[in-house]
Design an enzyme around this catalytic site. Sequence first.
Site, PDB file in Angstrom:
ATOM      1  N   CYS A  42      40.744  14.641 -47.483  1.00 54.48           N
ATOM      2  CA  CYS A  42      41.963  14.139 -46.607  1.00 54.48           C
ATOM      3  C   CYS A  42      42.677  13.506 -47.543  1.00 54.48           C
ATOM      4  CB  CYS A  42      41.270  13.405 -45.504  1.00 54.48           C
ATOM      5  SG  CYS A  42      42.759  12.907 -44.512  1.00 54.48           S
ATOM      6  N   ASP A  44      44.226  10.857 -46.536  1.00 52.96           N
ATOM      7  CA  ASP A  44      44.024   9.527 -46.154  1.00 52.96           C
ATOM      8  C   ASP A  44      43.879   8.470 -47.441  1.00 52.96           C
ATOM      9  OD1 ASP A  44      42.825   6.969 -45.043  1.00 52.96           O
ATOM     10  OD2 ASP A  44      43.299   7.965 -43.299  1.00 52.96           O
ATOM     11  N   ARG A  46      42.767   5.785 -47.601  1.00 48.93           N
ATOM     12  CA  ARG A  46      41.378   5.107 -47.511  1.00 48.93           C
ATOM     13  C   ARG A  46      40.066   5.937 -48.086  1.00 48.93           C
ATOM     14  NH1 ARG A  46      41.766   3.609 -41.381  1.00 48.93           N
ATOM     15  NH2 ARG A  46      42.315   5.818 -41.412  1.00 48.93           N
ATOM     16  N   HIS A  98      36.207  12.613 -43.169  1.00 49.97           N
ATOM     17  CA  HIS A  98      35.989  11.295 -42.677  1.00 49.97           C
ATOM     18  C   HIS A  98      36.206  11.135 -41.359  1.00 49.97           C
ATOM     19  CE1 HIS A  98      40.441   9.709 -42.310  1.00 49.97           C
ATOM     20  NE2 HIS A  98      40.476  10.857 -42.912  1.00 49.97           N
ATOM     21  N   CYS A 101      39.495  10.257 -38.581  1.00 47.21           N
ATOM     22  CA  CYS A 101      40.779  10.933 -39.280  1.00 47.21           C
ATOM     23  C   CYS A 101      41.839  11.269 -38.465  1.00 47.21           C
ATOM     24  CB  CYS A 101      40.189  12.494 -39.777  1.00 47.21           C
ATOM     25  SG  CYS A 101      41.319  13.269 -40.696  1.00 47.21           S
TER      26      CYS A 101
END
Length: 208
Positions: A42, A44, A46, A98, A101
């Site tokens: 992803c 993302d 993080r 994750h 998400c």
Amino acid sequence: MTDISTILDQNQRWAADRAAAEPQFFSELAKGQSPKILWIGCADSRVPATDVTGLGPGEVFVHRNIANVVAHTDLNCLSVIQYAVEVLKVDHVVVCGHYGCGGVQAASGDHAYGLIDNWLRHIKDVIASHQESLDALDDDARFDRMCELNVAAQVANVCATASIQSTWRSGRPLSVHGLIYDLKDGRLKDLGLTVSEFEGIPKVFRMA
Ligand code: CO
């Protein structure tokens, strides 16, 4: 707030520290790359592929997009897979989702976000095909399960690509894995979805 001058300063320090610790580090990497892993994750912020795996520059080929989707019409993702598998000859393809998400969460709701709704449709299809079992769960468990099911669907999509199948047909070992990352404790979990041969995928997706 992080601004561009901050990251440029940090880069100067990082490059100097890295070269001091290992004088050949950059000259070796400049010669070429031979990563053994393709990571599809992803976008993302993080879930950085190298940090969470303890890998460094040169060790993992990375493709990231919203909610780690592998769509058979996405030339970007398919090109990354082809290059990684056929040219770099990676041994492993990892699809890493994750929990928590945002893409999966957005796909599960009814809010219209505009252009991105077309991307989220790929995840809505996954959710729709498991709606009954998902409805039996409470909210937290349902969200977690949707994130896991999305990884499973994307592992299957990777396996359905011509690049993966032609590699298997050539006899070269190649495994496709599904992992999920927990934002709350930084741990990766193997979802037990590993596929290493034609027998692991539905007949209709197998190409001669
Ligand atoms: Co995400």
